[in-house]
Design an enzyme around this catalytic site. Structure first.
Site, PDB file in Angstrom:
ATOM      1  N   ASP A 678       0.875  -1.166   0.000  1.00 33.25           N
ATOM      2  CA  ASP A 678       0.000   0.000   0.000  1.00 33.25           C
ATOM      3  C   ASP A 678       0.917   1.222   0.000  1.00 33.25           C
ATOM      4  OD1 ASP A 678      -1.969  -1.864   0.282  1.00 33.25           O
ATOM      5  OD2 ASP A 678      -2.949  -0.905   1.981  1.00 33.25           O
ATOM      6  N   HIS A 736       4.723  -7.253   0.106  1.00 30.60           N
ATOM      7  CA  HIS A 736       4.396  -8.551  -0.481  1.00 30.60           C
ATOM      8  C   HIS A 736       5.138  -8.723  -1.806  1.00 30.60           C
ATOM      9  CE1 HIS A 736       0.726  -9.184   2.179  1.00 30.60           C
ATOM     10  NE2 HIS A 736       1.114  -7.934   2.440  1.00 30.60           N
ATOM     11  N   SER A 823       9.004   4.634   4.568  1.00 32.74           N
ATOM     12  CA  SER A 823       9.950   3.687   3.999  1.00 32.74           C
ATOM     13  C   SER A 823       9.636   3.523   2.518  1.00 32.74           C
ATOM     14  CB  SER A 823       9.896   2.343   4.721  1.00 32.74           C
ATOM     15  OG  SER A 823       8.554   1.954   4.922  1.00 32.74           O
TER      16      SER A 823
END
Length: 866
Positions: A678, A736, A823
């Site tokens: 996301d 992911h 990040s």
């Protein structure tokens, strides 16, 4: 009395002035004598400079290379049952509503209706829809305008633009054989095809007035593909030239219509419209549908397949440029008149002067015929450039076709005899030299050229001694222009300039939009010069303060105003962050260049990140969770565990989601690349493109990013695609796998803790190459070796991976998480393995981040298995 010293000084000054004047005069005379050469050179230099500084022309939609599929017309009608809100002084009730409408990057705002709970706006707006925007929503927000304080939020609603597309396609599909939409669409008045909406307003949280009021907003809209809009325009325009109201068009009527548009279609092309349907070009007539079908075919024809003007296949009439000459030289069916077969000569000048001559003079069979008419279908008058060229040739050479008049007949009777025309239509040049000295010469008009160019300049073919004008046949570099159905410079309705530089499809589409009659009563057009919907709601002084504190407010600006586009809804959103964080980053990274490059700043950021990590690992940090959820308006329904189950803030920060919260796009297609997080996403076709548009670090390179462990593999990613996944604090912080593959040897590289905010990335600091990071290679059968570089940032204390070396991962499977802070993940691909989705590339080139979610499709692999 003046002193002698002063007198001598004054004389010297006067003499110096005289010398200066004389020198300037001499210079001027020399410049004048040097004359025209310097002027020509300077004018050339000026012209060259102007050409260099010439700006590229703008472009707008509808062309073959464009992704715009149609337009949406909306009419905001009214709002009902709005609540009464207290004014700023809390002494009374008032309501001054206005509406903000947003779709993708387009934002509009209605005018303010003063003192009304049931306002009628009756305002219209129009926007185009790109191919990737067909799943976006049209968002409407109703607000209460206040004179001094900030505007009050009332409610919002939205609807899918696909509803309008489905409403249009229902019963009005395109004919697969002809490619035409129903031509009777739009004749039913302004309400034809418009879909009505009555949408209830919802609020972000419960409001006290909701028990008494149920506000609604009424609007209607219509979607039209560009092709349908053009065809409707053709129908309405062609009807103006159907003089006998039969619904059929003759050759003359069709040519007249094309002439009014500045068309350059040749006569052969217009004839092909009729022969396409097995009709005689001069006796038959085309239906409206057949004509539109032919015009659309010409508009959509690729440039390489269009006929070029001035080619060998063009004979006779070749350009419908002016309507009047065509009408003069054609009959009712458009058949050309042979002017060279008509005798326009009158009585001889001698007969006009001496009326007593016998009438037999006029009937004499061997009398002098009139000069041959200049046969051109654009008129019998010779063009100026041709006349000038002919005069120049007459004065300088003896190359004109001549007739000789002997002064006396051979019988010696003294009666004037008639001249004898040369039998050859193009006598050789030697004929002039062989004429007797007692003859009078007359120059004939030149014969019509065998071909005509678009600029109406003709190549001379009188004889071999006269140099001919260079053409495409003799000089391949001079290429003839192609036919154009329409060729107008300025829109006659909105006066938009430089239309002739656009594709023909674009021009017709622009005219169709300008001439649209979908609104007969609604004349007010909304203001649309806003960047985001939130900016359209603000006061003028708020915008000024925001610019002073945060920088420019525009898409792609390198400022503290970070604007992203939500890929799910298409809305432009401002990234939420605390005011002190926004100001701090702006001061640190937009101030002095060396402010963040010193050792003191580096050690400070590192210590702050470690201390913040320790703080959020403590049990006392749990109290920071509810304010964090409230400030960022997080959706807790998709979180797997309840809020009370988290013992520290960091546990909540790298929370897990429910299994069905992030579905993977195209689960059966391994060649579909999916989002790894996301995040705010940027896609680039190559590393060089990324360094030009986004990554501005002086020392950034692929080899430095990968570190010493994988520096030898850096060359395999030169020319390959690059992706940046930037995670903000409010994002879900587990990442992911974007591909199916096997995890390679992972390497951790210690480094700094600079922020990954766009303001830092777009400075001279090499944030990605200096920050702490972990290299995770993924060997994929579909995408080759993909390098996933997990970059830590300010306030990030941990980069944790949850997979082992040699483990096989599926797309969408988790392989790590970040602790608190911002990040980034940087993905590197080998050349020729990936094609990004169109909307992501468009936003990337505009320096606009796209808000994506885990599992969302981003691109397609190109290494298909045989």
């Amino acid at each position: 009395m003046k002193k002698p010293g002063k007198v001598t000084k004054e004389k010297e000054k006067k003499e110096k002035k005289k010398k200066k004047k004389e020198s300037t005069k001499v210079k001027k005379e020399k410049a004048a004598s040097a004359g025209e050469k310097t002027k020509v050179r300077s004018s050339k230099r000026k012209g060259e400079g102007k050409q260099r500084r010439k700006r590229p022309s703008y472009s707008f939609g509808g062309g073959e290379s464009n992704d715009i599929v149609g337009i949406v017309m909306l009419e905001i009608q009214k709002a009902e049952d709005l609540p009464k809100l207290r004014n700023m002084t809390r002494t009374g009730w008032d309501m001054d509503p206005f509406v903000v409408i947003s779709f993708g990057k387009k934002v509009f705002r209605t005018r303010v209706i003063r003192h009304s709970l049931n306002p009628s706006f009756d305002e219209k707006l129009l926007f185009h829809v790109r191919r990737y925007e067909t799943n976006f929503k049209v968002h409407l927000t109703v607000l209460d305008w206040d004179k001094l304080s900030s505007n009050d939020y009332i409610g919002e609603c939205d609807f899918d633009v696909s509803e309008l597309i489905v409403a249009f396609e229902g019963g009005r599909g395109v004919d697969p054989e002809t490619g035409l939409y129903p031509l009777d669409d739009g004749k039913g008045g302004s309400a034809s095809g418009m879909k009505d909406f009555r949408l209830p307003l919802r609020t972000a949280k419960e409001m006290p007035w909701e028990a008494k009021h149920r506000p609604f907003i009424s609007l209607r809209g219509k979607y039209q593909p560009y092709a349908a809009l053009r065809q409707r325009f053709w129908l309405q325009y062609l009807e103006q030239y159907d003089t006998d109201d039969t619904g059929m068009l003759s050759h003359l009527e069709l040519t007249s219509m094309l002439d009014s548009l500045g068309s350059t279609l040749t006569n052969a092309t217009i004839k092909s419209f009729f022969t396409r349907f097995n009709k005689d070009p001069y006796q038959g007539e085309l239906t409206m549908a057949e004509t539109i079908q032919c015009l659309e075919t010409e508009l959509g024809r690729p440039e390489s397949q269009k006929k070029r003007l001035g080619g060998a296949e063009d004979t006779g009439y070749e350009s419908s440029v002016s309507a009047t000459p065509v009408m003069m030289l054609a009959d009712r069916r458009g058949q050309e008149l042979s002017l060279n077969k008509l005798d326009f000569s009158g009585p001889p000048l001698s007969a006009m002067i001496s009326p007593g001559l016998p009438d037999a003079e006029f009937l004499e069979p061997n009398r002098v015929p009139a000069p041959m008419a200049y046969t051109r279908d654009t008129g019998a008058q010779q063009p100026l450039e041709r006349a000038a060229a002919g005069r120049e040739r007459t004065e300088t050479t003896a190359s004109s076709r001549l007739m000789d008049y002997p002064k006396n007949d051979s019988n010696g009777t003294g009666a004037p005899s008639r001249p004898v025309a040369s039998s050859s239509p193009t006598p050789p040049l030697s004929t002039t030299a062989q004429l007797p000295s007692n003859s009078v010469t007359f120059a004939f008009a030149p014969p019509p050229p065998s071909s005509i160019s678009f600029s109406h300049s003709h190549s001379s073919s009188v004889n071999n001694n006269i140099p001919s004008t260079p053409s495409a046949a003799t000089n391949p570099s001079l290429e003839s222009p192609v036919e154009r159905v329409i060729n107008v410079k300025t829109c006659p309705l909105c006066h938009r300039p430089r239309l002739n530089a656009k594709a023909e499809v674009d021009i017709v589409t622009h005219l169709a939009i300008c001439a649209s009659q979908d609104w007969n009563k609604v004349d007010r057009i909304m203001v649309g010069n806003f960047v985001t919907a939130s900016q359209a709601q603000r006061k003028w002084y708020t915008r000024i303060l925001g610019k002073m504190s945060s920088g420019n407010y525009r898409l792609g600006a390198n400022s503290a105003n970070i604007i992203v586009q939500n890929r799910l809804t298409g809305q432009l959103e401002e990234e939420k962050m605390q005011v002190y964080v926004r100001l701090g980053i702006r001061l640190l990274y937009k101030g002095m260049k060396s402010r963040m490059e010193g050792s003191r700043a580096r050690s400070l950021l590192k210590s702050l990140s470690i201390k913040q990590g320790v703080k959020y690992d403590s049990p006392e940090s749990v109290r920071d969770i509810p304010p964090f959820i409230e400030f960022h308006k997080l959706d807790m329904n998709e979180v797997r565990d309840p809020v009370k189950s988290f013992k520290t803030f960091n546990q909540f920060f790298y929370r897990k989601l429910k299994p069905d919260a992030r579905p993977v796009d195209s689960p059966l297609d391994p060649y579909r690349l999916v989002s790894a997080a996301d995040c705010r996403f940027m896609a680039f076709e190559s590393v060089s493109e990324a360094t030009k548009l986004w990554i501005k670090g002086r020392e950034f390179s692929v080899g430095r990013l990968l570190g010493n462990a994988y520096k030898a593999e850096a060359e395999r990613y030169y020319g390959g695609a690059l992706a940046i996944f930037r995670l903000a604090p409010q994002d879900y912080h587990r990442f992911h796998s974007p591909v199916d593959g096997k995890i390679g040897k992972m390497t951790y590289i210690a480094g700094e803790y600079y922020t990954v905010n766009p303001q830092a990335i777009r400075t001279a600091l090499d944030v990605y190459g200096e920050n702490a990071r972990k290299i995770v290679p993924i060997d994929s059968p579909q995408f080759g070796r993909v390098m996933a570089v997990c970059v830590g940032a300010m306030m990030v204390g941990t980069i944790q991976t949850t997979v082992e070396e040699g483990q096989w991962v599926q797309r969408g499977e988790e392989f790590g998480y970040f602790a608190f802070g911002g990040s980034t993940i940087v993905l590197l691909f080998e050349p020729g393995v990936l094609e990004w989705d169109e909307d992501l590339l468009i936003n990337g080139r505009a320096a606009l981040e796209t808000l994506v979610r885990v599992g969302m499709g981003l691109g397609t692999g190109l290494r298909k298995s045989s």
